[in-house]
Design a protein around this motif. Structure first.
Motif, PDB file in Angstrom:
ATOM      1  N   SER A  98       0.877  -1.156   0.000  1.00  0.00           N
ATOM      2  CA  SER A  98       0.000   0.000   0.000  1.00  0.00           C
ATOM      3  C   SER A  98       0.923   1.216   0.000  1.00  0.00           C
ATOM      4  CB  SER A  98      -0.901  -0.007   1.228  1.00  0.00           C
ATOM      5  OG  SER A  98      -1.685   1.164   1.252  1.00  0.00           O
ATOM      6  N   GLY A  99       1.302   1.670  -1.177  1.00  0.00           N
ATOM      7  CA  GLY A  99       2.303   2.731  -1.302  1.00  0.00           C
ATOM      8  C   GLY A  99       3.669   2.200  -0.916  1.00  0.00           C
ATOM      9  N   GLU A 100       4.284   2.824   0.085  1.00  0.00           N
ATOM     10  CA  GLU A 100       5.584   2.356   0.562  1.00  0.00           C
ATOM     11  C   GLU A 100       5.440   1.548   1.849  1.00  0.00           C
ATOM     12  OE1 GLU A 100       7.729   6.050   0.777  1.00  0.00           O
ATOM     13  OE2 GLU A 100       8.503   5.774  -1.250  1.00  0.00           O
ATOM     14  N   THR A 101       4.223   1.099   2.133  1.00  0.00           N
ATOM     15  CA  THR A 101       3.936   0.305   3.319  1.00  0.00           C
ATOM     16  C   THR A 101       3.646  -1.124   2.900  1.00  0.00           C
ATOM     17  OG1 THR A 101       2.995   2.212   4.460  1.00  0.00           O
ATOM     18  CG2 THR A 101       2.388   0.049   5.292  1.00  0.00           C
ATOM     19  N   LEU A 102       4.246  -2.049   3.607  1.00  0.00           N
ATOM     20  CA  LEU A 102       3.955  -3.463   3.403  1.00  0.00           C
ATOM     21  C   LEU A 102       3.088  -3.920   4.569  1.00  0.00           C
ATOM     22  CD1 LEU A 102       4.326  -6.138   1.876  1.00  0.00           C
ATOM     23  CD2 LEU A 102       6.352  -6.533   3.270  1.00  0.00           C
ATOM     24  N   ARG A 103       1.869  -4.350   4.261  1.00  0.00           N
ATOM     25  CA  ARG A 103       0.935  -4.820   5.272  1.00  0.00           C
ATOM     26  C   ARG A 103       0.887  -6.340   5.205  1.00  0.00           C
ATOM     27  NH1 ARG A 103      -2.823  -2.749   8.566  1.00  0.00           N
ATOM     28  NH2 ARG A 103      -2.448  -0.658   7.783  1.00  0.00           N
ATOM     29  N   VAL A 104       1.195  -6.968   6.340  1.00  0.00           N
ATOM     30  CA  VAL A 104       1.202  -8.426   6.448  1.00  0.00           C
ATOM     31  C   VAL A 104       0.060  -8.831   7.366  1.00  0.00           C
ATOM     32  CG1 VAL A 104       2.517 -10.450   7.178  1.00  0.00           C
ATOM     33  CG2 VAL A 104       3.704  -8.509   6.146  1.00  0.00           C
ATOM     34  N   LYS A 105      -0.868  -9.636   6.845  1.00  0.00           N
ATOM     35  CA  LYS A 105      -1.946 -10.185   7.668  1.00  0.00           C
ATOM     36  C   LYS A 105      -1.550 -11.607   8.045  1.00  0.00           C
ATOM     37  CE  LYS A 105      -5.658  -7.472   5.735  1.00  0.00           C
ATOM     38  NZ  LYS A 105      -6.936  -7.482   5.031  1.00  0.00           N
ATOM     39  N   ALA A 106      -1.382 -11.822   9.338  1.00  0.00           N
ATOM     40  CA  ALA A 106      -1.023 -13.139   9.857  1.00  0.00           C
ATOM     41  C   ALA A 106      -2.259 -13.721  10.529  1.00  0.00           C
ATOM     42  CB  ALA A 106       0.127 -13.015  10.847  1.00  0.00           C
ATOM     43  N   ALA A 107      -2.728 -14.858  10.029  1.00  0.00           N
ATOM     44  CA  ALA A 107      -3.962 -15.451  10.536  1.00  0.00           C
ATOM     45  C   ALA A 107      -3.683 -16.736  11.292  1.00  0.00           C
ATOM     46  CB  ALA A 107      -4.910 -15.735   9.370  1.00  0.00           C
ATOM     47  N   SER A 108      -4.339 -16.823  12.450  1.00  0.00           N
ATOM     48  CA  SER A 108      -4.299 -18.047  13.244  1.00  0.00           C
ATOM     49  C   SER A 108      -5.546 -18.064  14.111  1.00  0.00           C
ATOM     50  CB  SER A 108      -3.045 -18.103  14.115  1.00  0.00           C
ATOM     51  OG  SER A 108      -3.066 -19.265  14.919  1.00  0.00           O
ATOM     52  N   ALA A 109      -6.212 -19.194  14.151  1.00  0.00           N
ATOM     53  CA  ALA A 109      -7.407 -19.326  14.987  1.00  0.00           C
ATOM     54  C   ALA A 109      -7.050 -19.183  16.462  1.00  0.00           C
ATOM     55  CB  ALA A 109      -8.076 -20.673  14.718  1.00  0.00           C
ATOM     56  N   ALA A 110      -5.809 -19.448  16.823  1.00  0.00           N
ATOM     57  CA  ALA A 110      -5.372 -19.380  18.224  1.00  0.00           C
ATOM     58  C   ALA A 110      -5.203 -17.950  18.729  1.00  0.00           C
ATOM     59  CB  ALA A 110      -4.060 -20.139  18.385  1.00  0.00           C
ATOM     60  N   PHE A 111      -5.111 -16.969  17.845  1.00  0.00           N
ATOM     61  CA  PHE A 111      -4.871 -15.594  18.289  1.00  0.00           C
ATOM     62  C   PHE A 111      -5.966 -15.093  19.235  1.00  0.00           C
ATOM     63  CE2 PHE A 111      -2.214 -14.467  14.306  1.00  0.00           C
ATOM     64  CZ  PHE A 111      -1.071 -14.914  14.933  1.00  0.00           C
ATOM     65  N   GLY A 112      -7.202 -15.444  18.948  1.00  0.00           N
ATOM     66  CA  GLY A 112      -8.309 -14.981  19.776  1.00  0.00           C
ATOM     67  C   GLY A 112      -8.299 -15.571  21.167  1.00  0.00           C
ATOM     68  N   ARG A 113      -7.699 -16.733  21.333  1.00  0.00           N
ATOM     69  CA  ARG A 113      -7.658 -17.403  22.632  1.00  0.00           C
ATOM     70  C   ARG A 113      -6.460 -16.994  23.480  1.00  0.00           C
ATOM     71  NH1 ARG A 113      -8.922 -21.838  19.055  1.00  0.00           N
ATOM     72  NH2 ARG A 113      -6.742 -22.450  19.180  1.00  0.00           N
ATOM     73  N   LEU A 114      -5.491 -16.334  22.870  1.00  0.00           N
ATOM     74  CA  LEU A 114      -4.292 -15.930  23.608  1.00  0.00           C
ATOM     75  C   LEU A 114      -4.581 -14.727  24.498  1.00  0.00           C
ATOM     76  CD1 LEU A 114      -1.557 -16.067  20.801  1.00  0.00           C
ATOM     77  CD2 LEU A 114      -1.885 -17.700  22.654  1.00  0.00           C
ATOM     78  N   PRO A 115      -3.951 -14.677  25.681  1.00  0.00           N
ATOM     79  CA  PRO A 115      -4.071 -13.460  26.490  1.00  0.00           C
ATOM     80  C   PRO A 115      -3.352 -12.295  25.800  1.00  0.00           C
ATOM     81  CG  PRO A 115      -2.609 -15.059  27.547  1.00  0.00           C
ATOM     82  CD  PRO A 115      -3.178 -15.710  26.324  1.00  0.00           C
ATOM     83  N   ALA A 116      -3.672 -11.084  26.222  1.00  0.00           N
ATOM     84  CA  ALA A 116      -3.134  -9.880  25.585  1.00  0.00           C
ATOM     85  C   ALA A 116      -1.608  -9.863  25.577  1.00  0.00           C
ATOM     86  CB  ALA A 116      -3.671  -8.636  26.276  1.00  0.00           C
ATOM     87  N   ALA A 117      -0.981 -10.273  26.672  1.00  0.00           N
ATOM     88  CA  ALA A 117       0.485 -10.267  26.742  1.00  0.00           C
ATOM     89  C   ALA A 117       1.081 -11.231  25.719  1.00  0.00           C
ATOM     90  CB  ALA A 117       0.957 -10.628  28.147  1.00  0.00           C
ATOM     91  N   ALA A 118       0.461 -12.390  25.564  1.00  0.00           N
ATOM     92  CA  ALA A 118       0.956 -13.375  24.591  1.00  0.00           C
ATOM     93  C   ALA A 118       0.729 -12.881  23.161  1.00  0.00           C
ATOM     94  CB  ALA A 118       0.288 -14.723  24.810  1.00  0.00           C
ATOM     95  N   GLN A 119      -0.392 -12.199  22.921  1.00  0.00           N
ATOM     96  CA  GLN A 119      -0.646 -11.619  21.592  1.00  0.00           C
ATOM     97  C   GLN A 119       0.420 -10.584  21.263  1.00  0.00           C
ATOM     98  OE1 GLN A 119      -4.584 -10.003  21.589  1.00  0.00           O
ATOM     99  NE2 GLN A 119      -5.583 -11.999  21.416  1.00  0.00           N
ATOM    100  N   ASN A 120       0.736  -9.736  22.241  1.00  0.00           N
ATOM    101  CA  ASN A 120       1.757  -8.714  22.024  1.00  0.00           C
ATOM    102  C   ASN A 120       3.110  -9.349  21.731  1.00  0.00           C
ATOM    103  OD1 ASN A 120      -0.046  -6.648  22.416  1.00  0.00           O
ATOM    104  ND2 ASN A 120       0.468  -6.368  24.568  1.00  0.00           N
ATOM    105  N   ALA A 121       3.490 -10.353  22.497  1.00  0.00           N
ATOM    106  CA  ALA A 121       4.786 -11.004  22.294  1.00  0.00           C
ATOM    107  C   ALA A 121       4.835 -11.698  20.937  1.00  0.00           C
ATOM    108  CB  ALA A 121       5.048 -12.001  23.422  1.00  0.00           C
ATOM    109  N   HIS A 122       3.759 -12.411  20.601  1.00  0.00           N
ATOM    110  CA  HIS A 122       3.738 -13.136  19.320  1.00  0.00           C
ATOM    111  C   HIS A 122       3.737 -12.155  18.145  1.00  0.00           C
ATOM    112  CE1 HIS A 122       3.513 -16.961  17.339  1.00  0.00           C
ATOM    113  NE2 HIS A 122       2.479 -16.576  16.601  1.00  0.00           N
ATOM    114  N   GLY A 123       2.962 -11.076  18.255  1.00  0.00           N
ATOM    115  CA  GLY A 123       2.939 -10.071  17.200  1.00  0.00           C
ATOM    116  C   GLY A 123       4.289  -9.403  17.020  1.00  0.00           C
ATOM    117  N   ALA A 124       4.966  -9.120  18.122  1.00  0.00           N
ATOM    118  CA  ALA A 124       6.299  -8.505  18.038  1.00  0.00           C
ATOM    119  C   ALA A 124       7.298  -9.455  17.386  1.00  0.00           C
ATOM    120  CB  ALA A 124       6.777  -8.109  19.432  1.00  0.00           C
TER     121      ALA A 124
END
Length: 141
Positions: free
Chosen positions: A72-98
């Motif tokens: 999208s212009g000079e931005t690369l947008r990556v959509k990472a999908a996993s059914a487990a993301f919704g079940r992870l606590p916020a801290a684990a989502q942050n760590a996995h996303g990072a």
């Protein structure tokens, strides 16, 4: 009379030569336009191939259900999908996303031909829905 004939002949030849030059410059502009179109198409095909490799490497490395990258212009947008993301606590989502963001940045570092200034990773439950649970971004260069 011959003098006028020769003058007209020379003027006619001069005008014909200029018309030929105009045709040649028009043809050159047309060829340049075609070359630019071919170069743009080649870059898109090359970028598409590199993005599909990036998607596959991220999918395998982080055990994701699906990955979809797009420019999208000079931005690369990556959509990472996993059914487990919704079940992870916020801290684990942050760590996995990072970790995914860092992994994508490292993989992009090896691909110098992709002109990306900003990298965005969206964590989604399902790639078809695309509603991001969390987004992570950083400047690449």
């Amino acid at each position: 009379m011959k003098f006028i004939f020769y003058v007209c002949l020379l003027l006619g030849l001069g005008m014909a030569k200029e018309v030929g030059a105009q045709i040649n410059s028009a043809q050159i502009r047309h060829i340049n336009k075609q070359v630019k179109q071919v170069n743009t198409a080649a870059k898109q095909v090359g970028s598409g191939f590199m993005l599909s490799q990036l998607d596959e490497q991220l999918r395998q490395k982080f055990r994701l259900d699906a990955v979809k990258s797009e420019f999208s212009g000079e931005t690369l947008r990556v959509k990472a999908a996993s059914a487990a993301f919704g079940r992870l606590p916020a801290a684990a989502q942050n760590a996995h996303g990072a970790r995914i963001l860092e992994g994508a940045a490292n993989l992009l570092g090896t691909q110098q031909s992709i002109p990306v200034k900003t990298l965005v990773v969206d964590l989604v439950k399902d790639i078809t829905v695309g509603n991001a649970i969390k987004s992570f971004s950083r400047q690449v260069k």
